[in-house]
Design an enzyme around this catalytic site. Structure first.
Site, PDB file in Angstrom:
ATOM      1  N   ARG A 114      63.662  44.086  55.703  1.00  0.00           N
ATOM      2  CA  ARG A 114      65.001  44.505  55.049  1.00  0.00           C
ATOM      3  C   ARG A 114      65.581  45.751  55.424  1.00  0.00           C
ATOM      4  NH1 ARG A 114      66.894  47.122  49.989  1.00  0.00           N
ATOM      5  NH2 ARG A 114      68.528  45.558  48.726  1.00  0.00           N
ATOM      6  N   THR A 159      66.113  53.646  43.074  1.00  0.00           N
ATOM      7  CA  THR A 159      66.859  54.431  43.798  1.00  0.00           C
ATOM      8  C   THR A 159      67.185  55.902  43.730  1.00  0.00           C
ATOM      9  OG1 THR A 159      68.173  52.328  44.849  1.00  0.00           O
ATOM     10  CG2 THR A 159      68.874  54.570  45.373  1.00  0.00           C
ATOM     11  N   GLY A 167      70.930  49.598  42.189  1.00  0.00           N
ATOM     12  CA  GLY A 167      71.274  48.342  42.038  1.00  0.00           C
ATOM     13  C   GLY A 167      70.945  47.459  43.424  1.00  0.00           C
TER      14      GLY A 167
HETATM   15  N1  ASP Z   1      70.217  49.686  46.579  1.00  0.00           N
HETATM   16  C1  ASP Z   1      68.768  50.063  46.153  1.00  0.00           C
HETATM   17  C2  ASP Z   1      68.542  48.444  47.363  1.00  0.00           C
HETATM   18  O1  ASP Z   1      68.845  47.693  47.539  1.00  0.00           O
HETATM   19  C3  ASP Z   1      67.900  49.264  45.080  1.00  0.00           C
HETATM   20  C4  ASP Z   1      68.349  49.901  43.833  1.00  0.00           C
HETATM   21  O2  ASP Z   1      69.418  51.163  44.372  1.00  0.00           O
HETATM   22  O3  ASP Z   1      67.556  49.318  43.166  1.00  0.00           O
HETATM   23  O4  ASP Z   1      68.227  49.359  48.797  1.00  0.00           O
END
Ligand code: ASP
Length: 315
Positions: free
Chosen positions: A203, A175, A227
């Site tokens: 999603r 992200t 995350g």
């Molecule tokens: N937070 C992001 C999501 O769940 C993915 C990530 O930051 O790794 O879409």
């Protein structure tokens, strides 16, 4: 007022050995360019909300981060993009999710914020809105890269052999995000993502959810997370940190550490960047590495992928 700018490029950093030194250097250089773009606005007296958009755009255009070009593939081999932005001065915010054609999702989120209502647009409505506003649109393949294609193939294989839970953070995540404090003391946050590799169609993660992956409120803090989004939503991470500061009087560091510790109990990868009302910066994470960077008051750029923080010149 102390100017402040911090960015992250996701807590799904690859193990060092998996990229060449030249590729790591390019990723760090893209982080530095993102900081320069944001700082150019802040140092001329510009608004925090414009600075975070500018920084995030640079990372969306880089193939090294999971947002815009370089975004993760969903289970059908397509990209569905989520982004949001929030102005801590007014609590105005804009967000889009499940977009397939917006080159820079953060710019569409900001255009929506400026319009004022609605706050969040999903799927084709988000793409159509961007087109209508004159925000650049592209074919979905624009976001594809070889590395993400390999990530998809390996996640599909893991699914078949039943090892999906053991996938590295790098195979799954990423992200980009930015937080800033401007010369007027206004705070802002912005976050943009492709979600995670092999995510189900439709999603939506935490990045476009105000209060979860993105939050900014003057006098409290600005937060952008990375995350496992489902946990960021459950814990309302951005708003929780702001509330710990406002109602419990915790420092920015104590508040972010407390929330990250709660997420870590679930053994999920998590990280964030946050800026306090006084311009202080934190960038904690619980994974092997997190692409990140910040500019100190003297205008010096700091970037990092793993433990070691490097100076990358003057902003
Ligand atoms: N937070 C992001 C999501 O769940 C993915 C990530 O930051 O790794 O879409």
């Amino acid at each position: 007022m102390t100017l402040a700018l911090a960015i992250h490029g996701g807590c799904g950093t690859l193990p060092k050995a998996e990229m060449t030194e030249a590729e790591w250097a390019q990723a760090r250089s893209d982080l530095a360019s993102a900081l320069r773009a944001g700082w150019a606005i802040l140092s001329k007296g510009g608004a925090a909300v414009d600075a975070v958009e500018a920084a995030v755009r640079v990372m969306e255009d880089s193939p090294h981060f999971n947002a815009g070009h370089g975004a993760a593939f969903n289970t059908e081999g397509e990209h569905e993009l989520d982004a949001s932005i929030m102005d801590g001065a007014t609590l105005a915010a804009g967000a889009i999710c499940g977009a397939k054609r917006i080159r820079n999702p953060i710019t569409a989120a900001k255009a929506l914020m400026l319009r004022g209502d609605p706050l969040l647009l999903a799927g084709p409505a988000a793409d159509d809105f961007a087109e209508h506003e004159g925000v650049d649109t592209v074919a979905n393949e624009h976001f594809s890269t070889e590395r993400r294609r390999k990530n998809l193939a390996s996640m599909k294989l893991r699914e078949i052999v039943g090892t999906a839970a053991e996938a590295s953070e790098a195979e799954k995540h990423g992200t980009v995000g930015a937080v800033a404090c401007d010369a007027q003391g206004h705070l802002a946050a912005a976050t943009s993502t492709g979600g995670y590799t092999n995510k189900p169609v439709g999603r939506v993660g935490d990045s476009p959810i105000i209060g979860a992956g993105t939050y900014a409120r003057d006098g409290r803090c600005a937060v952008s997370g990375t995350g496992k989004g489902e946990y960021f939503i459950r814990y309302c991470v951005g708003h929780e940190i702001a509330s710990l500061i406002a109602y419990k009087g915790l420092s920015l560091k104590a508040a972010t550490d407390a929330v990250l510790a709660e997420l870590s109990e679930h053994k999920v990868g998590a990280g964030l960047v946050a800026v306090g009302a006084d311009g202080s910066i934190v960038a904690p994470y619980n994974t092997e590495g997190m692409y990140r960077g910040w500019v100190t008051e003297d205008g010096l750029i700091h970037v990092a992928t793993h433990d070691h923080v490097e100076l990358a010149g003057q902003a």
